[in-house]
Design an enzyme around this catalytic site. Structure first.
Site, short mmCIF file in Angstrom:
data_model
loop_
_atom_site.label_atom_id
_atom_site.label_comp_id
_atom_site.label_asym_id
_atom_site.label_seq_id
_atom_site.Cartn_x
_atom_site.Cartn_y
_atom_site.Cartn_z
N ILE A 1 0.86 -1.18 0.00
CA ILE A 1 0.00 0.00 0.00
C ILE A 1 0.89 1.24 0.00
O ILE A 1 0.93 2.00 0.97
CB ILE A 1 -0.94 -0.01 1.24
CG1 ILE A 1 -1.59 -1.37 1.42
CG2 ILE A 1 -2.02 1.06 1.13
CD1 ILE A 1 -2.42 -1.84 0.25
N GLU B 1 -13.95 -1.14 5.98
CA GLU B 1 -13.77 -1.97 7.19
C GLU B 1 -12.80 -1.34 8.18
O GLU B 1 -11.74 -1.89 8.48
CB GLU B 1 -13.33 -3.39 6.79
CG GLU B 1 -14.38 -4.04 5.89
CD GLU B 1 -14.10 -5.51 5.54
OE1 GLU B 1 -13.03 -6.03 5.87
OE2 GLU B 1 -15.00 -6.12 4.93
N GLU C 1 -20.28 -5.79 -0.05
CA GLU C 1 -19.49 -7.00 -0.35
C GLU C 1 -20.39 -8.20 -0.07
O GLU C 1 -20.29 -8.82 0.98
CB GLU C 1 -18.20 -7.03 0.47
CG GLU C 1 -17.25 -5.90 0.09
CD GLU C 1 -15.83 -6.03 0.65
OE1 GLU C 1 -15.50 -7.10 1.22
OE2 GLU C 1 -15.06 -5.06 0.52
N TRP D 1 -11.23 -13.62 -1.20
CA TRP D 1 -11.32 -13.71 -2.66
C TRP D 1 -10.29 -14.66 -3.24
O TRP D 1 -10.53 -15.32 -4.25
CB TRP D 1 -11.16 -12.31 -3.28
CG TRP D 1 -9.73 -11.86 -3.41
CD1 TRP D 1 -9.00 -11.15 -2.49
CD2 TRP D 1 -8.84 -12.11 -4.51
NE1 TRP D 1 -7.73 -10.94 -2.95
CE2 TRP D 1 -7.60 -11.52 -4.18
CE3 TRP D 1 -8.97 -12.78 -5.73
CZ2 TRP D 1 -6.50 -11.59 -5.03
CZ3 TRP D 1 -7.87 -12.84 -6.58
CH2 TRP D 1 -6.65 -12.25 -6.23
#
Ligand SMILES: *[C@@H]1O[C@H](CO)[C@@H](O)[C@H](O)[C@H]1NC(C)=O
Ligand SMILES: *[C@@H]1O[C@H](CO)[C@@H](O)[C@H](O)[C@H]1NC(C)=O
Ligand SMILES: *[C@@H]1O[C@H](CO)[C@@H](O)[C@H](O)[C@H]1NC(C)=O
Ligand SMILES: *[C@@H]1O[C@H](CO)[C@@H](O)[C@H](O)[C@H]1NC(C)=O
Ligand SMILES: *[C@@H]1O[C@H](CO)[C@@H](O)[C@H](O)[C@H]1NC(C)=O
Ligand SMILES: *[C@@H]1O[C@H](CO)[C@@H](O)[C@H](O)[C@H]1NC(C)=O
Ligand SMILES: *[C@@H]1O[C@H](CO)[C@@H](O)[C@H](O)[C@H]1NC(C)=O
Length: 623
Positions: free
Chosen positions: A44, A170, A287, A294
């Site tokens: 990230i 989240e 979601e 996933w």
């Protein structure tokens, strides 16, 4: 708009002598299932995220998503997108100045593809939050203001009002809460976003209102997930000051569609019981997948089983939306399936496409095969504007059921009827069975009707099956193998023709389970298809291209597309999609022995075999 479902009584005259006399309610069917999402792989950090967002794989994935029929997918929810924004310096007035160039490039591409982003405010503002902890609130407010204003200027109000703005995904999950929000800091952050959006939409006249969605929460226990719950609690005390206007939550199943509904129902009941003011605002499960994780391979993700699960999830949400008070404010659901699969789970991850990284080619490139779940989204997009409740048809002497969603056009437009049918989840056998239904209209001499039946069937329209059974699950399928898989990637044309009776009759006993069947009827009074937009051609590898085109507005009665090629200015036009059923606007072309250079054009064919005009011509020259 949401929650004010219009009740339409059946608009058609009941037939004289049969079971179709009971009046059935039809409701306006909002397209609540047309959103997808993904999280970029890797670190990230801005530079690595940039590399991912602009990678060939992600760009091709987006191209495929846009190559579904018009309206099949409208929104894409992408984590960490705002990390592309770079901090430059403070202005003399002390306001942060940002460089939006990278995000602009990504957004302009999405815009060209006709997709709207779901923008989650997930970024550390390039580090300036950490160095200014005392003014976090004003930094967030200014940032959300700048984002709104910037894209309002770039794209205009009409488009920006279609965007969705959401709080941090989240926030209670360690892996996402990288800013270490405290409850207080989090509430301040959400409020600041709200204020920034309001400021961004302010105009001298006709100010624009951008809704904020949140908290995109998992809502485990209060103790485990204090951030989401505290937002709800604070809001409930004074709803008029609540920064969020759409309550977003995440509830998945443990493999079954009905578990998504059960756990959503439990959560919403809980919320409504304790925080009664939430009973009136729209809700969205952003979601709503059959199972979490996933990337964890599931064999059912490979084939028609996942396609059917996505349809069940959609059907169940429709059913509860019109029949269960708890879901009456359901605004939308999103499938988190725009990920890119990796070896050795080409088909088995939660994705719309199977991805083959062809390391054996020079240079390496990516090949994508559309999975049945992709085709299922295409089928759902063909539903009409009004729908009845999902009907369950109990089969003879068994607990097995068929689920049927009947949709039709509104009164005073040419008749369009679209029925989506599939056996209920878990069905293992159906037996020899012929389904017969009266159609809710009368045939008359003046008006002709034509129909089409398309089907997705396990083991048949099933590229993964071909890959396993015929290509030994090779990581590098060759041209022939890829063509075979692609031939099986769209629904099969089962039957088509003029309707001679107002009746649907089909023996469905011999289809391999599971399957999804789409039956559509059009009136001859429906307009002839308009020409598609000119094809957009993307090089995949030497001698191989992906061709896609934006559809014209009215494509309900489209049977298939045709793709034509003329190899040079003096040559004849040739149809290159002969023998292919192409209900969706794309075609991958990789001729075994000839070049792909030349002129391309496409056209649509409707149920009556009426042809649209050809699109404009596009020339492709390989470089
Ligand atoms: C959040 O906390 C983690 C672990 O406690 C720490 O490593 C990280 O630097 C903190 N992040 C910020 C932005 O303060
Ligand atoms: C292709 O190469 C990439 C990068 O080295 C690797 O991650 C991937 O697993 C390889 N794919 C296959 C199918 O071997
Ligand atoms: C499907 O079958 C399994 C095993 O029999 C059962 O546990 C599950 O509840 C069933 N699910 C549905 C949706 O019927
Ligand atoms: C299924 O039943 C029909 C009559 O209802 C019959 O004509 C047909 O042969 C049967 N098919 C099979 C495979 O048994
Ligand atoms: C119902 O079941 C009976 C006995 O299994 C069978 O003969 C008959 O064809 C079935 N009818 C339908 C409509 O499936
Ligand atoms: C692809 O591989 C299959 C199986 O090995 C072979 O029969 C076929 O000729 C190959 N096709 C091409 C274009 O190489
Ligand atoms: C154009 O293509 C045709 C058919 O392949 C070929 O016979 C002809 O020589 C080509 N003409 C030119 C000018 O290349």
């Amino acid at each position: 708009m949401i929650g004010t479902l219009l009740l339409y009584l059946l608009a058609f005259k009941p037939l004289q002598n049969n079971s179709y006399t009971e009046e059935e309610s039809y409701y306006e069917l909002p397209r609540f299932w047309t959103s997808t999402g993904f999280c970029p792989m890797g670190e990230i950090r801005r530079e690595s995220l940039k590399a991912v967002f602009f990678s060939e794989e992600v760009q091709m994935n987006l191209l495929h998503i846009t190559a579904l029929p018009a309206g099949a997918i409208t929104h894409i929810r992408i984590h960490w997108l705002l990390k592309l924004v770079k901090f430059i310096q403070y202005s003399t007035a002390g306001v942060p100045m940002y460089d939006f160039a990278d995000l602009d490039a990504f957004i302009l591409n999405l815009d060209e593809l006709g997709l709207f982003p779901v923008v989650e405010f997930m970024t550390d503002l390039d580090g300036i939050l950490a160095s200014n902890p005392d003014i976090e609130g004003s930094l967030w407010q200014d940032f959300s203001y700048q984002v709104t204003k910037h894209y309002l200027n770039l794209l205009g109000a009409k488009k920006l009002l279609q965007w969705r703005f959401e709080t941090w995904n989240e926030p209670d999950v360690r892996n996402y809460n990288r800013l270490n929000f405290t409850v207080e800091g989090y509430l301040q952050y959400v409020m600041a976003l709200r204020n920034g959006l309001t400021a961004g939409g302010r105009r001298k006249v006709n100010s624009l209102h951008f809704k904020l969605r949140g908290p995109a929460g998992l809502f485990k226990s209060n103790g485990e997930h204090p951030l989401c719950w505290s937002l709800i609690q604070t809001c409930n005390l004074q709803m008029s000051h609540c920064p969020i206007e759409v309550l977003t939550y995440h509830r998945k199943g443990q493999g079954f569609a009905k578990e998504v509904i059960e756990s959503s129902s439990q959560l919403l009941k809980n919320v409504y019981e304790k925080y009664t003011n939430f009973r009136s605002i729209p809700v969205s499960n952003d979601e709503a997948d059959p199972i979490a994780g996933w990337s964890t391979p599931q064999s059912y993700h490979e084939d028609v089983r996942y396609a059917a699960k996505l349809v069940y999830i959609t059907f169940l949400h429709w059913h509860v939306k019109i029949s269960n008070d708890v879901f009456k404010n359901l605004e939308s659901i999103s499938h988190d399936n725009a990920f890119i699969s990796y070896h050795p789970y080409e088909f088995a991850q939660r994705t719309l496409l199977a991805h083959f990284r062809m390391n054996n080619s020079q240079p390496a490139h990516s090949q994508f095969i559309q999975k049945p779940v992709y085709a299922a989204l295409g089928m759902l997009s063909k539903l009409a504007t009004l729908a009845a409740d999902v009907e369950t048809i109990t089969l003879n002497n068994s607990n097995n059921e068929l689920w049927l969603l009947k949709t039709c056009s509104i009164e005073n437009t040419p008749l369009y009827l679209s029925w989506l049918l599939l056996p209920q989840e878990n069905t293992t056998t159906l037996g020899n069975f012929t389904l017969r239904r009266q159609l809710p209209f009368t045939l008359c001499a003046k008006e002709n009707f034509a129909y089409i039946i398309e089907i997705l069937e396990q083991g048949h329209t099933d590229p993964a099956h071909i890959w396993r059974a015929k290509a030994n699950a090779t990581p590098f399928p060759n041209k022939t193998q890829r063509a075979e898989m692609r031939y099986a990637q769209t629904p099969r044309l089962q039957a088509t023709g003029l309707l001679s009776r107002a009746e649907f009759e089909l023996n469905i006993g011999h289809f391999q389970l599971p399957w999804i069947l789409l039956f559509r009827v059009c009136s001859y009074l429906s307009p002839v298809l308009k020409a598609p937009r000119p094809p957009v051609i993307t090089k995949i590898a030497e001698g191989e291209i992906f061709i896609f085109w934006h559809e014209a507005d009215t494509v309900q009665c489209l049977k298939t597309y045709e793709v034509w090629l003329k190899v040079n200015a003096t040559a004849e036009w040739n149809i290159i999609s002969k023998d292919w059923h192409l209900p969706f606007p794309s075609f991958q072309f990789a001729p075994p022995h000839s070049s792909v250079n030349g002129f391309y054009r496409v056209r649509g064919i409707d149920f009556f075999n009426r042809r649209s005009k050809f699109s404009n011509i596009v020339e492709y020259i390989e470089i």
